[in-house]
Design an enzyme around this catalytic site. Structure first.
Site, PDB file in Angstrom:
ATOM      1  N   ARG A 137      27.334 -34.210 -59.620  1.00 48.04           N
ATOM      2  CA  ARG A 137      26.274 -34.737 -58.755  1.00 48.04           C
ATOM      3  C   ARG A 137      26.235 -34.023 -57.394  1.00 48.04           C
ATOM      4  NH1 ARG A 137      25.425 -36.138 -63.183  1.00 48.04           N
ATOM      5  NH2 ARG A 137      25.034 -38.262 -63.936  1.00 48.04           N
ATOM      6  N   SER A 167      20.941 -44.360 -62.227  1.00 44.49           N
ATOM      7  CA  SER A 167      22.265 -44.803 -61.800  1.00 44.49           C
ATOM      8  C   SER A 167      22.346 -44.843 -60.275  1.00 44.49           C
ATOM      9  CB  SER A 167      23.335 -43.854 -62.339  1.00 44.49           C
ATOM     10  OG  SER A 167      23.375 -43.893 -63.741  1.00 44.49           O
ATOM     11  N   GLU A 184      24.841 -42.361 -55.695  1.00 44.25           N
ATOM     12  CA  GLU A 184      24.181 -41.283 -56.435  1.00 44.25           C
ATOM     13  C   GLU A 184      22.731 -41.176 -55.993  1.00 44.25           C
ATOM     14  OE1 GLU A 184      23.236 -40.168 -61.073  1.00 44.25           O
ATOM     15  OE2 GLU A 184      25.223 -40.897 -60.533  1.00 44.25           O
TER      16      GLU A 184
END
Length: 307
Positions: free
Chosen positions: A166, A215, A297
């Protein structure tokens, strides 16, 4: 501030709420939707260097705070969503949706099936090194083409982006316009079947009909779900949130999904502050219960409301 002339659409004081999947956010100072690469290059070259630039995809992984964004938001559209194949390569415009890239690749007998269930566009997928089922953009990316903040066209090899879980290191103000991906060969029918199975699994476990941004927090394990039978859940964000008793937790119009507790949803009237504050409450409670510090995230940008 006087803005450069454009051939695309340049809108002042543009609300971001209707441009994000969570449907929240105050206005950006400017929203620029360039007609093509030449339009984007000329605009950035002429734009006051002191003016911040924020490249935006389809807003699938974004909270814009209620006070808005003091920047020029650059949102790529139809002129930047082309998809083509060349041997084992897939060349996708930054505005091409991940799902469309997966489907077009599969039709050409190329396996980028992991992209099928990832929300958003390829530009955003590169910035976040998006991944699932054990595959990531980093496993396939060869290079990106981009327009630098000064308007220069540049090609950036994947290695220079330092892709990690990420994470990427795209230069500030740089607007990705195209990504070149390498994919393994596969049978188109087999790839289509695999993507259908992935979609069914996603719809069974995630609140796909609710307003969410995918998410909310990164997995403490430091990697995405693999989808394999031996995949452990102990260090998954959803599991530590659930263990902390926060499945279905609410604040104002924000809620941690009952179906998948790592999905932050707008139940209808949430503000950006509701969503972000609920997320911070979850982070605090999870840390108290497990000692794990969840990392966002979802990207959060802009100014809080003055109210």
């Amino acid at each position: 501030m006087t803005m450069p002339p454009v051939r695309g659409v340049l809108t002042p004081n543009r609300s971001m709420a209707e441009l994000t999947w969570l449907r929240v956010g105050g206005p950006a100072d400017w929203l620029f939707q360039p007609a093509d690469e030449d339009d984007l290059r000329a605009f950035l070259a002429a734009l006051d260097p002191a003016m911040p630039v924020f490249p935006m995809g389809v807003g699938s992984n974004l909270i814009v705070r209620d006070g808005g964004l003091r920047a020029v938001v650059i949102r790529l559209g139809r002129g930047f969503n082309g998809i083509r194949t060349d041997g084992d390569r897939v060349i996708a415009g930054a505005a091409a949706l991940d799902a469309h890239v997966a489907r077009r690749a599969a039709e050409a007998g190329l396996d980028l099936t992991f992209l099928r269930t990832i929300p958003g566009s390829i530009g955003g997928a590169v910035r976040l090194n998006a991944g699932c089922y054990g595959s990531y953009i980093a496993d396939h990316l060869i290079e990106v083409r981009a327009i630098a903040r000064d308007g220069q066209a540049v090609t950036i090899p994947a290695a220079d982006l330092r892709l990690a879980y990420r994470h990427s290191e795209v230069p500030d103000g740089c607007v990705i316009v195209e990504a070149v991906l390498r994919a393994a060969a596969g049978d188109p029918e087999d790839l289509a079947t695999r993507m259908a199975e992935q979609l069914a699994r996603r719809d069974a476990t995630q609140p796909t009909k609710d307003r969410s941004a995918g998410s909310t927090f990164r997995n403490p394990a430091g990697h995405s779900s693999t989808g394999r039978p031996d995949d452990t859940h102990e260090l998954k964000a959803w599991k530590v949130i659930d263990d902390a008793g926060l499945r279905g937790a609410t604040l104002g119009g924000a809620q941690m999904s009952e179906k998948h507790p790592n999905f932050l949803i707008n139940t209808g009237q949430a503000s950006a502050a509701d969503l972000e504050n609920l997320g911070e409450r979850v982070r605090k409670r999870v840390f108290q219960s497990s000692g794990l510090a969840l990392e966002w995230e979802i990207m959060r940008v802009g100014e809080p409301s003055e109210k």
